[in-house]
Structure formats: C-alpha cells, structure tokens
Design a protein around this motif. Structure first.
Motif, PDB file in Angstrom:
ATOM      1  N   HIS A   2     -10.499  11.387   2.813  1.00  0.00           N
ATOM      2  CA  HIS A   2     -11.681  11.394   1.956  1.00  0.00           C
ATOM      3  C   HIS A   2     -12.412  12.728   2.052  1.00  0.00           C
ATOM      4  O   HIS A   2     -12.893  13.261   1.045  1.00  0.00           O
ATOM      5  CB  HIS A   2     -12.615  10.253   2.363  1.00  0.00           C
ATOM      6  N   GLN A   3     -12.491  13.282   3.253  1.00  0.00           N
ATOM      7  CA  GLN A   3     -13.129  14.580   3.443  1.00  0.00           C
ATOM      8  C   GLN A   3     -12.318  15.689   2.781  1.00  0.00           C
ATOM      9  O   GLN A   3     -12.886  16.648   2.233  1.00  0.00           O
ATOM     10  CB  GLN A   3     -13.284  14.851   4.941  1.00  0.00           C
ATOM     11  N   ALA A   4     -10.998  15.565   2.817  1.00  0.00           N
ATOM     12  CA  ALA A   4     -10.139  16.577   2.192  1.00  0.00           C
ATOM     13  C   ALA A   4     -10.354  16.632   0.685  1.00  0.00           C
ATOM     14  O   ALA A   4     -10.293  17.713   0.075  1.00  0.00           O
ATOM     15  CB  ALA A   4      -8.677  16.288   2.509  1.00  0.00           C
ATOM     16  N   LEU A   5     -10.613  15.482   0.068  1.00  0.00           N
ATOM     17  CA  LEU A   5     -10.852  15.450  -1.382  1.00  0.00           C
ATOM     18  C   LEU A   5     -12.117  16.199  -1.766  1.00  0.00           C
ATOM     19  O   LEU A   5     -12.269  16.609  -2.917  1.00  0.00           O
ATOM     20  CB  LEU A   5     -10.940  14.003  -1.864  1.00  0.00           C
ATOM     21  N   GLN A   6     -13.041  16.381  -0.805  1.00  0.00           N
ATOM     22  CA  GLN A   6     -14.280  17.114  -1.071  1.00  0.00           C
ATOM     23  C   GLN A   6     -14.177  18.595  -0.714  1.00  0.00           C
ATOM     24  O   GLN A   6     -15.165  19.328  -0.820  1.00  0.00           O
ATOM     25  CB  GLN A   6     -15.441  16.485  -0.264  1.00  0.00           C
ATOM     26  N   HIS A   7     -13.009  19.033  -0.291  1.00  0.00           N
ATOM     27  CA  HIS A   7     -12.807  20.430   0.099  1.00  0.00           C
ATOM     28  C   HIS A   7     -12.952  21.338  -1.122  1.00  0.00           C
ATOM     29  O   HIS A   7     -12.592  20.954  -2.247  1.00  0.00           O
ATOM     30  CB  HIS A   7     -11.420  20.594   0.730  1.00  0.00           C
ATOM     31  N   PRO A   8     -13.473  22.560  -0.936  1.00  0.00           N
ATOM     32  CA  PRO A   8     -13.623  23.509  -2.064  1.00  0.00           C
ATOM     33  C   PRO A   8     -12.315  23.799  -2.793  1.00  0.00           C
ATOM     34  O   PRO A   8     -12.340  24.201  -3.965  1.00  0.00           O
ATOM     35  CB  PRO A   8     -14.173  24.769  -1.389  1.00  0.00           C
ATOM     36  N   TYR A   9     -11.186  23.603  -2.130  1.00  0.00           N
ATOM     37  CA  TYR A   9      -9.890  23.851  -2.771  1.00  0.00           C
ATOM     38  C   TYR A   9      -9.707  22.975  -4.012  1.00  0.00           C
ATOM     39  O   TYR A   9      -9.068  23.380  -4.980  1.00  0.00           O
ATOM     40  CB  TYR A   9      -8.775  23.598  -1.758  1.00  0.00           C
ATOM     41  N   PHE A  10     -10.279  21.768  -3.999  1.00  0.00           N
ATOM     42  CA  PHE A  10     -10.123  20.820  -5.110  1.00  0.00           C
ATOM     43  C   PHE A  10     -11.329  20.815  -6.054  1.00  0.00           C
ATOM     44  O   PHE A  10     -11.461  19.881  -6.844  1.00  0.00           O
ATOM     45  CB  PHE A  10      -9.916  19.406  -4.562  1.00  0.00           C
ATOM     46  N   GLN A  11     -12.187  21.829  -5.975  1.00  0.00           N
ATOM     47  CA  GLN A  11     -13.402  21.846  -6.789  1.00  0.00           C
ATOM     48  C   GLN A  11     -13.088  21.761  -8.281  1.00  0.00           C
ATOM     49  O   GLN A  11     -13.731  21.003  -9.026  1.00  0.00           O
ATOM     50  CB  GLN A  11     -14.199  23.128  -6.503  1.00  0.00           C
ATOM     51  N   GLU A  12     -12.105  22.498  -8.742  1.00  0.00           N
ATOM     52  CA  GLU A  12     -11.760  22.510 -10.167  1.00  0.00           C
ATOM     53  C   GLU A  12     -11.285  21.136 -10.641  1.00  0.00           C
ATOM     54  O   GLU A  12     -11.684  20.655 -11.715  1.00  0.00           O
ATOM     55  CB  GLU A  12     -10.675  23.558 -10.418  1.00  0.00           C
ATOM     56  N   LEU A  13     -10.473  20.482  -9.827  1.00  0.00           N
ATOM     57  CA  LEU A  13      -9.964  19.158 -10.201  1.00  0.00           C
ATOM     58  C   LEU A  13     -11.066  18.105 -10.162  1.00  0.00           C
ATOM     59  O   LEU A  13     -11.095  17.201 -11.002  1.00  0.00           O
ATOM     60  CB  LEU A  13      -8.823  18.754  -9.271  1.00  0.00           C
TER      61      LEU A  13
END
Length: 399
Positions: A256-267
């Motif tokens: 769940h924390q990984a989904l909030q990572h800046p890497y996925f901001q665009e998605l």
C-alpha cells in the motif's frame, strides 16, 4: 481426451507449462468455443463413485513476464514497466489487506494479456498462507533467487514483507533482463545479496539470530549498489527498487505504501481522473433518469398547475358562431300577457374583448339592479288568483 467439469467439457489443445504439482494446458470449451487455461493437478484420486484428478479452469492469458523478457535485447519502455509494477503492487496490496500473502512471486507467476491494455495478473496461489497464521512457516518456500533474507536466515520466521522483496527482484529483472540475485545455493544466495546491498548492520542481523542457532559471521562487504547494473533508470524508479529490497523487513516498504511512491504519481493522477470522469457520467445518467421519472410522477398540486397551464396553452374552442344570436319569439295562446320589467344592468366581466380566440381571465363581477317594484308589478300580483287541486286518493295500490 476430454476434461469434464461442472460447467461443461473442455478439449485440450496443447501444453502451456509444467510445475511441481500440476500441468497447465490450453483448452477449448465445447460449450461456448472459447479458449481457457486448465491447471490439472498431477495427483490422482480414486473413490467408489469417481476417480481422476482436480482441474482448475482459469482465464487464458497471453504470456508471463519471463516469456516477455526472455531473449529480449531492446529495453522495455519505462511507462510499460511502471504500468506492470503498479498493477503488481495493487494485486499484492489487495491480497495483504485480505490477510493472505503469496510467498512465490516471480516472473513465471506474473501473467500478461496484451488485448486488455497490458493487463497484469498475479497467478499460482499454491503457496499462499494467512497473514494471521502462527509462525514458524515452511523454511524452503519461494524460488531461491527471489527469496528474502529473513526466509534464508531464519527458521521460518518471515511475514508478508517477503512478497515485496520478491517484487523488487522482479522489478530489477524487467528493467535489466537479468536476475538480481542468481545464487546457486543458500549460502551463495546470501553472498549475492551482500555483493549488491553490502553486509547488514549487526542490529539487523541480531533480529535473525533470535530465531536460528547459526553463526552470522559474514565478511564485511560495502556492496556495489543497483546503479551500476541499471544505469538508465530514473531516480524515482531506483528509489522504489531500493525500498522493496530493504534488508530489514521492518524497514521494507509495504504494497500500500509502494502505491503512494512518487514513482507512480503519473498513474495515480490518471487513475483519479478516470474515476472522477466515471462518477460524473454516472451522476449525469442518474439525473436524466430522475427527470424521466418526474415527468411521469407529477404531484397533485403540480398536476393542477400543469392542467391550468395546458388549458391556457391550448384553450377549448367552442363550435359555432362567436356572436350573439336573437332567439325567435314564441306565440303561446291562452297565456296572460305579462308586463315587461326593467332588466338589471351587468358590467362586462371581461376587461378586453377576446379577439385572439383565447379564453380571457375572469374578473370579479358585481350585480347592479333595483329592489323597488313598480306599481304595475304590485297590481299584477294582487290580481292573481290562487287555485287548489283536489286530493288524489290511492285505490288498490295505484292512483
């Protein structure tokens, strides 16, 4: 050979893959003609009524991640990699929130379907365990190359965080087309991990010592890090990759924390916009549907207003002439000639004459006349005689 299932028969087309406990076949349904994947267990059973093996019918995907990157030379676009990792983290987040962890995340178990906009699905749940089950778990779980340090250094004291370590290894492999820690045995596996990440701190190793009676006298290694092996990836993707392969499971990132990572901001932004647009469309459909219902369900007060408005828009038109007609005089013999009386005067109830065919609005009227009787009226009343009819008696039930 045909495979018999509750919902119909399936004809085997070919073999897709093989595992330790099952074979995966491509089958065609004889009921609807569509193709499915059939996972048929190798273990057979026999009973008084039936004998055979268990077969699971699943959606047929195009390929797995290993088949996608095998023999490939040209790197995958970063947006495609981002899309795959986002879906993988979402699948793990769904599992972990529902109290299950996979324990065997690897490229062969991650399936893709290109016809559905690169849809990714995590498969093979044969090694799953409950998050709430009691430790220790099975020690030799997961494929060695994707096995987390806590699985290698303890007697089965690991948690759902092992799935995130395996996902980090898959992340690296999708990017570089090479496995991150290809150890030949358990000791070599630990050595390969230390070559990249370095020897962990004693505080971290002490957590593992509590569950396994073995010496952790590892030689000191600084570690090369990930950057020399994947020089072309973005800093955000490198940051998430490091967070997934954190040596200490307590410090390792969760799904769940990984989904909030800046890497996925665009998605995340695109997903929110799609959800907002979907809600607006649903709201618009509901409003249109409610208006249609309201047209049929008019309240009583509104019904009267609606009828009045309809009458004003479509006035009732009477047939015949709209001017005054003088009635013919009647000649009746044997009737005393009556003296005419003055007619009371009335004011017009219409403010303006109706020239356009519409019904004008009525105004309050006031009667203007006289209550005084003339002398001739009094004489006429006094000259009238009163007559009484004889009483009629009933005879025999009649008149």
């Amino acid at each position: 050979m045909e495979i018999l299932c509750d919902d119909g028969e399936y004809k085997p087309i070919g073999k897709i893959g093989e595992g330790t406990f099952s074979d995966v076949l491509k089958t065609q349904s004889l009921r609807d003609g569509n193709y499915y994947a059939c996972k048929q267990m190798k273990q057979h059973f026999e009973s008084d009524r039936k004998s055979g093996s268990l077969a699971l019918i699943c959606e047929l995907m195009d390929m797995n991640i290993y088949e996608l990157i095998r023999g490939r030379r040209k790197p995958l676009p970063e947006k495609k990699i981002m899309n795959y990792m986002y879906q993988l983290c979402k699948s793990l987040d769904h599992m972990h929130r529902n109290g299950i962890f996979h324990r065997d995340v690897k490229p062969e178990n991650i399936l893709i379907k290109f016809s559905q906009q690169d849809t990714l699905k995590l498969g093979d749940f044969g090694s799953c365990r409950s998050v709430y089950s009691k430790q220790p778990y099975t020690e030799y779980i997961s494929t060695r190359w994707y096995r987390a340090p806590e699985c290698l250094l303890t007697d089965g004291y690991y948690s759902y965080k092992m799935d995130m370590w395996s996902s980090g290894c898959v992340f690296y492999e999708i990017t570089s087309f090479h496995p991150l820690f290809p150890g030949s045995n358990e000791l070599d596996q630990i050595s390969k991990i230390h070559d990249i990440l370095g020897t962990p701190a004693k505080k971290t190793l002490n957590k593992f010592k509590q569950s396994r009676a073995m010496s952790f006298d590892f030689p000191f290694k600084k570690g090369t890090g990930l950057s020399p092996h994947v020089p072309n990836i973005s800093p955000k993707s490198l940051s998430l990759m490091y967070a997934m392969i954190e040596y200490d499971p307590d410090q390792r990132i969760g799904a769940h924390q990984a989904l909030q990572h800046p890497y996925f901001q665009e998605l995340r932004t695109a997903e929110k916009q799609a959800v907002t647009m979907h809600r607006k469309m649903r709201l618009a459909e509901n409003i249109v549907g409610q208006e249609s219902i309201n047209l049929w369900c008019i309240p009583k007060d509104g019904n009267r207003q609606h009828s009045l408005r309809k009458t004003q828009e479509n006035p009732v038109r009477h047939h015949g002439p709209s001017y005054a007609i003088e009635l013919p005089k009647l000649n009746v013999s044997g009737v005393t000639k009556l003296t005419s009386y003055p007619s009371p005067s009335f004011h017009s109830v219409f403010t303006t004459p109706a020239t356009n065919g519409e019904v004008p609005v009525l105004q309050p009227i006031k009667y203007i006349g006289t209550n005084h009787k003339s002398e001739k009226q009094k004489e006429l009343k006094s000259s009238m005689k009163q007559y009484h009819l004889p009483t009629i008696e009933r005879r025999g039930g009649g008149y």
